[in-house]
Motif scaffolding. Structure first.
Motif, PDB file in Angstrom:
ATOM      1  N   ALA A   1      -2.886  -5.826  -0.060  1.00 32.93           N
ATOM      2  CA  ALA A   1      -1.691  -6.149  -0.854  1.00 32.93           C
ATOM      3  C   ALA A   1      -2.039  -5.681  -2.369  1.00 32.93           C
ATOM      4  O   ALA A   1      -1.189  -5.167  -2.809  1.00 32.93           O
ATOM      5  CB  ALA A   1      -1.018  -7.429  -0.683  1.00 32.93           C
ATOM      6  N   GLY A   2      -3.248  -6.500  -2.713  1.00 34.40           N
ATOM      7  CA  GLY A   2      -3.480  -6.068  -4.009  1.00 34.40           C
ATOM      8  C   GLY A   2      -3.665  -4.572  -4.275  1.00 34.40           C
ATOM      9  O   GLY A   2      -3.006  -3.961  -5.420  1.00 34.40           O
TER      10      GLY A   2
ATOM     11  N   VAL B   1      -2.229 -11.852  -5.789  1.00 41.05           N
ATOM     12  CA  VAL B   1      -1.674 -11.543  -4.519  1.00 41.05           C
ATOM     13  C   VAL B   1      -1.163 -13.103  -4.210  1.00 41.05           C
ATOM     14  O   VAL B   1      -2.039 -14.049  -4.175  1.00 41.05           O
ATOM     15  CB  VAL B   1      -2.269 -11.071  -3.471  1.00 41.05           C
TER      16      VAL B   1
ATOM     17  N   ALA C   1       2.573  -9.167  -4.368  1.00 39.64           N
ATOM     18  CA  ALA C   1       1.581  -8.843  -5.070  1.00 39.64           C
ATOM     19  C   ALA C   1       1.750  -8.051  -6.338  1.00 39.64           C
ATOM     20  O   ALA C   1       2.843  -7.711  -6.802  1.00 39.64           O
ATOM     21  CB  ALA C   1       0.774  -7.667  -4.233  1.00 39.64           C
TER      22      ALA C   1
END
Length: 277
Positions: free
Chosen positions: A214-215, A263, A249
């Motif tokens: 997600a980051g 996140v 994020a």
């Protein structure tokens, strides 16, 4: 014979039996790496965490295993462990010593004092070019809406942006093709503004919620102008698996340079158990 207690949490969700499953062994003293790997395989989740005494000034040291190997960093294990430890320790910040250093998780509580949300400051990833032809072939698509790049924050993730949710839902990549890329995860996303859908594939199949990806997804979108630096995006993942997950994020930076990555998400404890070894 020794007893080793564990907690099962569903991560990146507030609803039991959705999100990504995680087992957290809250006191892993007395277990070696071989035992940890065997326990992870026994439970069958995508990852299990083993909590040990801190060595570098953090709240605790953790070791993360998937069914095949130990991992230096993974997102939903870090967030889920922070939820599991933060409640009994009554901490607002949990600092976990991982294979890529200390990862800090800030915990937010509701009016009743229960932990409701956590935000982890992830390692800033390095970025390198990916073999676009091999990535597209593995995914079974013709192209990507943005350049295809590899992000490494302790896990190695490739990000491909597709043109529609129908294209995302149709993906059926093979495990061998994904494994040949030499990455932790092959991520396909689609969306606009702050709302995105994602699927993550690895050699063992599909993942319901991938915090370590997600980051990099937020970084990728910001670096290529799809969202603004510092803008929080919401990523929905795991829908096709029947385990919907929600990840938040944000990437901070400028001029293409990533400065910080955060996140966040929720987690819920669903079970507790014990192994006698």
């Amino acid at each position: 014979m020794a007893a080793f207690r564990y907690v099962i949490a569903d991560v990146f969700t507030r609803t039991p039996l959705t999100g990504n499953q995680l087992a957290v062994f809250t006191d892993a003293r007395g277990l070696d790496g071989e035992n940890m790997q065997a326990l992870t395989l026994e439970l069958g989740f995508s990852e299990s965490v083993f909590v040990l005494p801190a060595e570098q000034g953090g709240t605790a040291r953790i070791r993360i295993f998937n069914p095949r190997e130990e991992m230096p960093f993974a997102g939903h294990p870090v967030l889920g462990t922070a939820f599991v430890l933060g409640a009994p320790l009554q901490r607002g910040v949990v600092e976990l010593e991982t294979g890529v250093g200390i990862v800090s998780v800030v915990l937010e509580r509701d009016e009743g004092g229960a932990i409701a949300f956590g935000r982890m400051r992830q390692p800033v990833p390095t970025v390198e070019a990916a073999d676009e032809r091999a990535v597209l072939a593995a995914l079974g698509v013709q192209g990507s809406e943005l350049p295809i790049e590899l992000y490494d924050n302790g896990a190695r993730h490739v990000v491909v942006v597709l043109e529609s949710e129908a294209a995302l839902a149709a993906l059926r990549p093979g495990g061998d093709a994904v494994a040949a890329l030499g990455v932790t995860g092959l991520n396909a996303i689609v969306g606009s503004d702050g709302s995105w859908r994602s699927r993550m594939f690895w050699e063992g199949g599909e993942d319901a919620a991938t915090g370590s990806a997600a980051g990099p997804v937020a970084c990728h979108l910001a670096r290529h102008g799809a969202v603004g630096w510092g803008e929080e995006i919401v990523i929905v993942q795991g829908v096709e698996m029947g385990r919907p997950s929600t990840l938040h994020a944000r990437a901070d930076g400028r001029d293409g340079t990533i400065e910080a990555v955060e996140v966040g998400g929720s987690a819920v404890v669903v079970a507790r158990g014990e192994f006698s070894l």
